[in-house]
Design an enzyme around this catalytic site. Sequence first.
Site, PDB file in Angstrom:
ATOM      1  CB  SER A 230      16.760   2.638   7.781  1.00  9.50           C
ATOM      2  OG  SER A 230      17.510   2.022   6.780  1.00  9.50           O
TER       3      SER A 230
ATOM      4  CG  LEU B  57      15.450  -2.498  12.882  1.00 12.27           C
ATOM      5  CD1 LEU B  57      15.865  -3.957  12.842  1.00 12.27           C
ATOM      6  CD2 LEU B  57      14.634  -2.208  14.132  1.00 12.27           C
TER       7      LEU B  57
ATOM      8  CG  LEU C  50      18.900   1.784  16.529  1.00 12.57           C
ATOM      9  CD1 LEU C  50      17.580   2.444  16.176  1.00 12.57           C
ATOM     10  CD2 LEU C  50      19.428   2.313  17.863  1.00 12.57           C
TER      11      LEU C  50
ATOM     12  CE1 TYR D  66      15.150   0.273  -3.179  1.00 12.67           C
ATOM     13  CE2 TYR D  66      13.269  -1.080  -2.611  1.00 12.67           C
ATOM     14  CZ  TYR D  66      13.984   0.091  -2.479  1.00 12.67           C
ATOM     15  OH  TYR D  66      13.520   1.076  -1.631  1.00 12.67           O
TER      16      TYR D  66
END
Length: 324
Positions: free
Chosen positions: A206, A208, A213, A53
Amino acid sequence: MQTRRVGHSGLVVSRLGLGTMTWGGDTSAADAREMLRTFVDAGGTLVDTAPAYGHGVAEKILGKLTHTDLRREDLVIATKGGFGIRNGRRLIDTSRRALLDDLAASLRRLHTDHVDLWQVHAWGDAPLEETLAALDHAVSQGMARYAGISNYIGWQTARAATWQQAVPTRTPLVSGQVEYSLLARRAELEVLPALRAHGMGLFPWSPLGRGVLSGKYRTSTPQGSRGASEHFGWFVEPYLESKSRAITDAVCRAADGLDMTPAQVALLWVRDAPVVTAPLLGARTPEQLSELVGLDQASLPAPIVKALDDVTGGTNQLREAVAD
């Protein structure tokens, strides 16, 4: 915020986790600080990060914040090893040497002598027994308290968990991390049953549907959104087709009837699904996070859950098994 045990282990975490994939990129250090404080103030403990990341920047930000803004013991820090980006290409190396090098570098960036959960980021080409021996070593040396896996499919999850359970001195795997949402229910076929059979918890990423969404993409791709960016457009694009739009419309209708936002409805569906320990919130901004961390007393009515199940692929068999 309420807490949950991770599978059958003794590790306890908040039932929402904070993901850091965008830290140091789309999320500035200042916004990351605000988000972490908001999350902890709401009772959150689980923060999930990885060397991949921001090429380690997310871990560096988190490490600094645990010394300037809060105490290390206030957090359950989960990180990963075995995956990275080199020269713009994905590189998976799950050999013992690569994994332990990753962990040593993570501990330096995080300014800590241990992580609470260390996860193999992806299935690799190294012999499985070598990969898992690295987890054993990390836990036995106190560099990690617990071990887990990430992005393993069903048979890989079962094979790894069985190997670790075969010998009492090996470190049991306590968790798996895969994508899971109303737009991505494939994990219910094999991954979730494997996790349940081996007493492991699930950290869905994830939840959503990669942001879809939330309803923001119903008519177009907004400027400044993840889907409009060069580096994340590919990530969102698979969920912009007509089937996904129909599912998003159903979530929005449910949200209207419940006086909630679509993102809240989508998150609650995942949070309270069988096997799930804590969905990982991939919010990019403090505003997005604030919308989601205050749902501790909320839940979806059973008819709404059933309707969302039906419109997104049918009955969740694990939900029925738990009810029986």
